[in-house]
Design a protein around this motif. Structure first.
Motif, PDB file in Angstrom:
ATOM      1  N   LYS A   5       0.835  -1.200   0.000  1.00 21.07           N
ATOM      2  CA  LYS A   5       0.000   0.000   0.000  1.00 21.07           C
ATOM      3  C   LYS A   5       0.877   1.261   0.000  1.00 21.07           C
ATOM      4  O   LYS A   5       0.632   2.211  -0.744  1.00 21.07           O
ATOM      5  N   ILE A  43      -6.215   0.551  -3.819  1.00 21.64           N
ATOM      6  CA  ILE A  43      -5.228   0.874  -2.779  1.00 21.64           C
ATOM      7  C   ILE A  43      -5.653   0.271  -1.434  1.00 21.64           C
ATOM      8  O   ILE A  43      -4.827  -0.290  -0.707  1.00 21.64           O
ATOM      9  N   THR A  55      -0.158  -3.947   3.907  1.00 21.57           N
ATOM     10  CA  THR A  55       0.958  -3.092   4.335  1.00 21.57           C
ATOM     11  C   THR A  55       2.118  -3.944   4.853  1.00 21.57           C
ATOM     12  O   THR A  55       3.146  -3.410   5.272  1.00 21.57           O
TER      13      THR A  55
END
Ligand code: HEM
Length: 491
Positions: free
Chosen positions: A277, A394, A399
């Motif tokens: 991300k 997104i 992450t």
């Protein structure tokens, strides 16, 4: 006396000397195993040397030779189910646990100084944890459990790598190897699975940022170079072939009778976690800074990586779609250089940082640059709700907890992987002052990043300035040697 085999390139497996070497060499070095699933078992030997030796013998029975790898690959192509591929690696600490003295190891792994020696030298003998300062790595005490102890000291003695396309067959092989390790008194410190990602038509491997990966590799077999020459876009100006001495060294611990045909290779393993991300958001920041709209925004990521997501080299053109086949026959600078000013592929782009293809001053035939080439054999890890091939938004991007089990073979860790990471990727001043860090792999610890300059418009260097780095984090790693089969069998 230097072994003349090491100067050979474009090997033919049927040639008698090559055949003898391949029977004694582990698979996966001169050619990737190509399987979609892997399991790596990182282990510590039992304290008793005789027990540790017996364990290596038991594991060696599973190991795939280069000869076997080629036979399995031919069988697979004709539709047969093949046995799991297996490799066995040892750390310097592991060799000591097998009873080799420091003096014997120093003679067996001479690790001569590199032609351009950056102090201090990065050595297999020390293990990776000790070389964090040189590589810009996070402290080993922060790594995932099992790769180092709580104080950050090395703990791993060896690693078994298993690979197969059939997941059930692989799981059985991993269970079996785990059983051998446990019954042999070893402790399994880390069990790490790898899972290959593909593009939509399964013609190319992807990494988690969504880019085709594994395209540009040194070739060692004549058949692999022939394929580049006749099917994949040619070998001039960029010839992928390297002498085998780029990746193999004599295995000095092999029995005398086999010595002339016994080789091994140094393996660097790094578990690199990817903040997808963060990386993809930063690509958007670059596209905004360049004032790009619509599909033209894709070039922002290509400027960071050096290729579009589908593999099209940004040095060749400003949009994707040149991927059948994915080109690799280009150089940046020199007489056939496509982009000496860095206006198409910026000097900081990942592929240009780690393979400058003519940018280095005073290296007219690229001999110095090529001497640092590594042979990448990594695989992606981690699962995610929406794979890169399915164009996640997104918000659907992870992450962390996905990434690359980066692995590369070489003849010298110091002169190849470590040089590439520290003198090229982590150096703001490579290839020239003000270039900035590699946006994909730089480990900025100890370095002050300078914002990179991005072409605008395409073909014009230094149109906009945006800082871009640090979306990849080292979670653990180690230096290994991949010994010859005669050595393993001799224990
Ligand atoms: C998560 C980490 C990484 C990602 C996402 C990544 C991604 C990529 C991609 C997309 C390519 C272009 C496709 C190809 O030619 O294979 C590439 C090429 C390459 N990467 Fe990485 N990479 C990573 C880590 C590393 C590391 C740690 C090194 C070495 C220090 C490295 C060295 C190379 C080399 C040598 C090439 C080939 C360049 C060429 O010959 O043109 N990569 N990488």
């Amino acid at each position: 006396m230097p072994n003349s085999f090491l100067t050979q390139s474009n090997l033919e497996p049927a040639e008698p000397r090559v055949e003898k070497v391949f029977q004694r060499l582990q698979g996966g070095i001169l050619k990737g195993h190509g399987r979609d699933h892997t399991v790596q078992l990182f282990f510590r030997f039992p304290g008793n040397t005789a027990q540790a030796k017996a364990l290596v013998k038991a594991l060696t029975a599973k190991v795939t030779s280069m000869t076997q790898q080629l036979a399995d690959s031919a069988a697979f192509k004709s539709g047969e189910t093949t046995r799991p591929f297996c490799s066995l690696f040892l750390t310097a600490k592991g060799y000591k646990a097998l009873g080799f003295s420091a003096a014997k190891l120093a003679a067996a792994f001479p690790e001569p100084p590199s032609p351009i020696q950056l102090p201090p030298q990065v050595k297999f003998a020390d293990g990776m944890a000790k070389h964090g300062p040189e590589l810009g790595d996070p402290a080993p005490a922060t790594w995932e459990p099992g790769y180092a102890d709580a104080a950050g000291a090395a703990v791993i003695d060896g690693m078994v790598l298993l690979a197969n396309d059939s997941l059930p067959a692989l799981e059985f092989a991993a269970w079996d190897a785990g059983r051998i390790l446990t019954s042999g008194g070893a402790e399994t410190l880390v069990t790490q699975a790898g899972l290959a990602l593909f593009n939509k038509d399964k013609s190319q491997n992807l990494e988690h940022f969504g880019y085709v990966d594994g395209r540009s590799q040194p070739t060692y077999l004549k058949a692999d170079r022939d394929r580049e020459e006749h099917q994949l876009g040619g070998v001039s100006p960029w010839d992928p072939a390297e002498p085998v001495g780029r990746v193999l060294v004599p295995d000095a611990l092999a029995p005398a009778a086999d010595a002339a045909h016994s080789f091994g290779s140094y393996l660097v393993y790094r578990k690199l976690d990817q903040n997808v991300k963060g990386f993809k958001s930063k690509e958007q920041d670059v596209a905004d800074a360049l004032g790009l709209t619509g599909v033209a925004r894709e070039v922002a990521g290509a400027y960071a990586v050096g290729r579009f997501e589908d593999g099209t080299p940004v040095v060749v053109r400003d949009r994707d779609g040149l991927n059948l086949p994915v080109p690799n026959n280009f150089v940046f600078s020199g007489p056939a250089g496509a982009d000496p000013s860095g206006g198409k592929c910026p000097f900081h782009a990942h592929v240009r940082k780690v393979s400058p293809r003519g940018d280095t001053a005073g290296d007219p035939d690229n001999a110095l640059e090529r001497s640092h080439r590594i042979t990448r054999r990594g695989i992606t890890y981690g699962t995610r709700a929406v794979e890169p091939k399915d164009d996640p938004t997104i918000d659907q991007m992870p992450t962390g907890d996905v990434g690359l089990l980066f692995m590369c073979f070489q003849a010298s860790i110091d002169n190849q992987f470590a040089f590439m990471q520290r003198a090229w990727a982590n150096s703001v001043g490579f290839v020239k002052p003000g270039t900035g860090l590699d946006p994909v792999i730089a480990q900025p610890a100890g370095t002050v990043p300078v914002p990179q300059k991005w072409p605008n418009p395409y073909g014009t260097p230094a149109g906009a300035t945006v800082g871009f780095e640090s979306f990849v984090t080292l979670r653990g790693g180690e230096f290994f040697f991949c010994p010859s089969l005669p050595f393993l069998k001799s224990l």
